[in-house]
Design a protein around this motif. Sequence first.
Motif, mmCIF file in Angstrom:
data_model
loop_
_atom_site.group_PDB
_atom_site.id
_atom_site.type_symbol
_atom_site.label_atom_id
_atom_site.label_comp_id
_atom_site.label_asym_id
_atom_site.label_seq_id
_atom_site.Cartn_x
_atom_site.Cartn_y
_atom_site.Cartn_z
ATOM 1 N N GLN A 235 101.219 88.181 1.826
ATOM 2 C CA GLN A 235 102.355 87.265 1.695
ATOM 3 C C GLN A 235 102.012 86.013 0.912
ATOM 4 O OE1 GLN A 235 103.987 86.343 5.537
ATOM 5 N NE2 GLN A 235 104.531 88.481 5.988
ATOM 6 N N GLU A 236 100.821 85.478 1.116
ATOM 7 C CA GLU A 236 100.427 84.238 0.453
ATOM 8 C C GLU A 236 100.409 84.374 -1.074
ATOM 9 O OE1 GLU A 236 98.736 84.025 4.583
ATOM 10 O OE2 GLU A 236 99.055 85.562 3.061
ATOM 11 N N TYR A 237 100.375 85.609 -1.559
ATOM 12 C CA TYR A 237 100.348 85.857 -3.000
ATOM 13 C C TYR A 237 101.710 86.333 -3.510
ATOM 14 C CZ TYR A 237 95.345 85.632 -2.102
ATOM 15 O OH TYR A 237 94.091 85.218 -1.709
ATOM 16 N N GLY A 238 102.723 86.228 -2.654
ATOM 17 C CA GLY A 238 104.063 86.647 -3.034
ATOM 18 C C GLY A 238 104.338 88.114 -2.787
ATOM 19 N N GLY A 239 103.431 88.796 -2.099
ATOM 20 C CA GLY A 239 103.594 90.215 -1.831
ATOM 21 C C GLY A 239 104.312 90.482 -0.519
ATOM 22 N N SER A 240 104.534 91.762 -0.242
ATOM 23 C CA SER A 240 105.233 92.151 0.989
ATOM 24 C C SER A 240 104.263 92.578 2.086
ATOM 25 C CB SER A 240 106.208 93.297 0.697
ATOM 26 O OG SER A 240 105.515 94.438 0.225
ATOM 27 N N CYS A 241 102.972 92.542 1.797
ATOM 28 C CA CYS A 241 101.963 92.841 2.819
ATOM 29 C C CYS A 241 101.936 91.712 3.855
ATOM 30 C CB CYS A 241 100.604 92.986 2.139
ATOM 31 S SG CYS A 241 99.254 93.399 3.242
ATOM 32 N N GLU A 242 101.299 91.965 4.997
ATOM 33 C CA GLU A 242 101.200 90.925 6.023
ATOM 34 C C GLU A 242 100.441 89.703 5.499
ATOM 35 O OE1 GLU A 242 100.654 94.849 8.448
ATOM 36 O OE2 GLU A 242 100.062 94.103 6.473
ATOM 37 N N SER A 243 100.480 88.644 6.279
ATOM 38 C CA SER A 243 99.778 87.410 5.922
ATOM 39 C C SER A 243 98.270 87.590 6.064
ATOM 40 C CB SER A 243 100.236 86.270 6.821
ATOM 41 O OG SER A 243 99.794 86.492 8.155
ATOM 42 N N ILE A 244 97.533 86.685 5.455
ATOM 43 C CA ILE A 244 96.077 86.687 5.570
ATOM 44 C C ILE A 244 95.668 86.620 7.042
ATOM 45 C CG2 ILE A 244 93.979 85.367 5.088
ATOM 46 C CD1 ILE A 244 95.021 86.859 2.652
ATOM 47 N N HIS A 245 96.359 85.806 7.830
ATOM 48 C CA HIS A 245 96.030 85.669 9.249
ATOM 49 C C HIS A 245 96.161 87.008 9.978
ATOM 50 C CE1 HIS A 245 95.795 84.091 13.320
ATOM 51 N NE2 HIS A 245 96.942 84.705 13.591
ATOM 52 N N ILE A 246 97.258 87.721 9.730
ATOM 53 C CA ILE A 246 97.468 89.010 10.398
ATOM 54 C C ILE A 246 96.449 90.041 9.910
ATOM 55 C CG2 ILE A 246 99.068 90.942 10.642
ATOM 56 C CD1 ILE A 246 101.350 88.914 10.622
ATOM 57 N N LEU A 247 96.193 90.062 8.610
ATOM 58 C CA LEU A 247 95.195 90.984 8.076
ATOM 59 C C LEU A 247 93.819 90.719 8.689
ATOM 60 C CD1 LEU A 247 96.181 91.027 4.293
ATOM 61 C CD2 LEU A 247 96.539 92.868 5.953
ATOM 62 N N HIS A 248 93.511 89.440 8.875
ATOM 63 C CA HIS A 248 92.224 89.091 9.471
ATOM 64 C C HIS A 248 92.148 89.553 10.923
ATOM 65 C CE1 HIS A 248 89.200 85.902 10.957
ATOM 66 N NE2 HIS A 248 88.541 86.916 10.457
ATOM 67 N N GLU A 249 93.229 89.375 11.672
ATOM 68 C CA GLU A 249 93.240 89.817 13.073
ATOM 69 C C GLU A 249 93.083 91.334 13.157
ATOM 70 O OE1 GLU A 249 93.248 87.932 15.906
ATOM 71 O OE2 GLU A 249 92.866 86.345 14.433
ATOM 72 N N LYS A 250 93.733 92.058 12.243
ATOM 73 C CA LYS A 250 93.597 93.515 12.221
ATOM 74 C C LYS A 250 92.180 93.930 11.861
ATOM 75 C CE LYS A 250 98.395 94.860 11.290
ATOM 76 N NZ LYS A 250 99.299 95.609 10.380
ATOM 77 N N TYR A 251 91.595 93.224 10.895
ATOM 78 C CA TYR A 251 90.219 93.489 10.475
ATOM 79 C C TYR A 251 89.258 93.290 11.650
ATOM 80 C CZ TYR A 251 85.813 92.371 7.946
ATOM 81 O OH TYR A 251 84.517 92.311 7.499
ATOM 82 N N LYS A 252 89.412 92.182 12.361
ATOM 83 C CA LYS A 252 88.559 91.932 13.523
ATOM 84 C C LYS A 252 88.726 93.023 14.570
ATOM 85 C CE LYS A 252 89.862 87.650 14.426
ATOM 86 N NZ LYS A 252 89.887 86.322 15.092
ATOM 87 N N GLY A 253 89.977 93.434 14.789
ATOM 88 C CA GLY A 253 90.234 94.480 15.769
ATOM 89 C C GLY A 253 89.570 95.791 15.393
ATOM 90 N N LEU A 254 89.653 96.177 14.122
ATOM 91 C CA LEU A 254 89.040 97.425 13.682
ATOM 92 C C LEU A 254 87.521 97.400 13.856
ATOM 93 C CD1 LEU A 254 91.153 98.100 10.464
ATOM 94 C CD2 LEU A 254 91.073 99.555 12.503
ATOM 95 N N ILE A 255 86.914 96.276 13.544
ATOM 96 C CA ILE A 255 85.463 96.164 13.712
ATOM 97 C C ILE A 255 85.084 96.132 15.193
ATOM 98 C CG2 ILE A 255 83.453 94.675 13.333
ATOM 99 C CD1 ILE A 255 84.337 96.099 10.787
#
Length: 298
Positions: A235-255
């Motif tokens: 989202q921060e780059y104008g895209g329709s993907c989730e925000s950096i914050h949400i992507l980071h939370e998902k990344y932490k969860g996967l690890i």
Amino acid sequence: MSFGEIDVGEVYKNDPSLKPDDVKSIADWAEKQPHLPKMDELQVAIFLQSCYYSNELAKVTIDNYFTVKTLCADIFGNRDPRDSAVQTSVNTVLVSLLPKLTPEGNTVIFFKLLDTNPDPYNFPAAIRCFDMLTLLHLHKNGPCKGLVIVIDMKGVVFGHLLKLSVVVMKKLMYYLQDAMPIRLKGIEFFNIVPFMDKILALMKPFMKKELLDTLYLHVDQESLCKRIPKDILPQEYGGSCESIHILHEKYKGLINDNADFFKYQETQVVDESRRPGRPKNMGDVFGMEGTFKKLEVD
């Protein structure tokens, strides 16, 4: 396994070019290699797909993969999510496989500094986390048609350059091109920094022409979006993907939630004492490291 890997039948269904008989042939070969660890059908299928269905190339890549993982424990070992180096890296560098594919059907793996202070940045740990996430994705979702690495360099300072190593870079480039079970389609840097030439000086000597031809440098996002559609981005780059914050939370969860998978990966190492012929060492795979140490940035 308990981490919820994709059923190999779904992999065959999604990719008719991937033949179960070819996978079985490679699996039978691997079983007869006394130095190699045990592999399951899905893992063999991932390697064969990454090698464009070439049985012989898949065999070489499998051997390279397990050999590198064994010899380079400083980079690929200690995959425990609770390890302090892993936890620090997860909170320092975002590594995210974006949900939308490129128009060519490739998966985008997105890198961005979360903490711009170079002190906690650890180059080998960042590689480890990238590898952990990517291999987890392949086992959960099946092979990617292709993988494109997109790196936002905003916040990168000269102190980060000083954390890079010629020796580690050589190992990374070998792994990406000759061992990792992916089809690497390109590396895209954007928001490049004034000292990008110094970073490239560390990378280019170890890149084959095929990868060099797919290396792109973008001054800004506008240039990047001529190759990677904006809609794919966060989202921060104008895209329709989730925000950096949400992507980071998902990344932490996967690890953090897949310790069993990462623990299993650590058991998959080569027993060089059982390799037919002469055992391999670091010099056999990467050459004499001593000739590169003098090139370290200091």
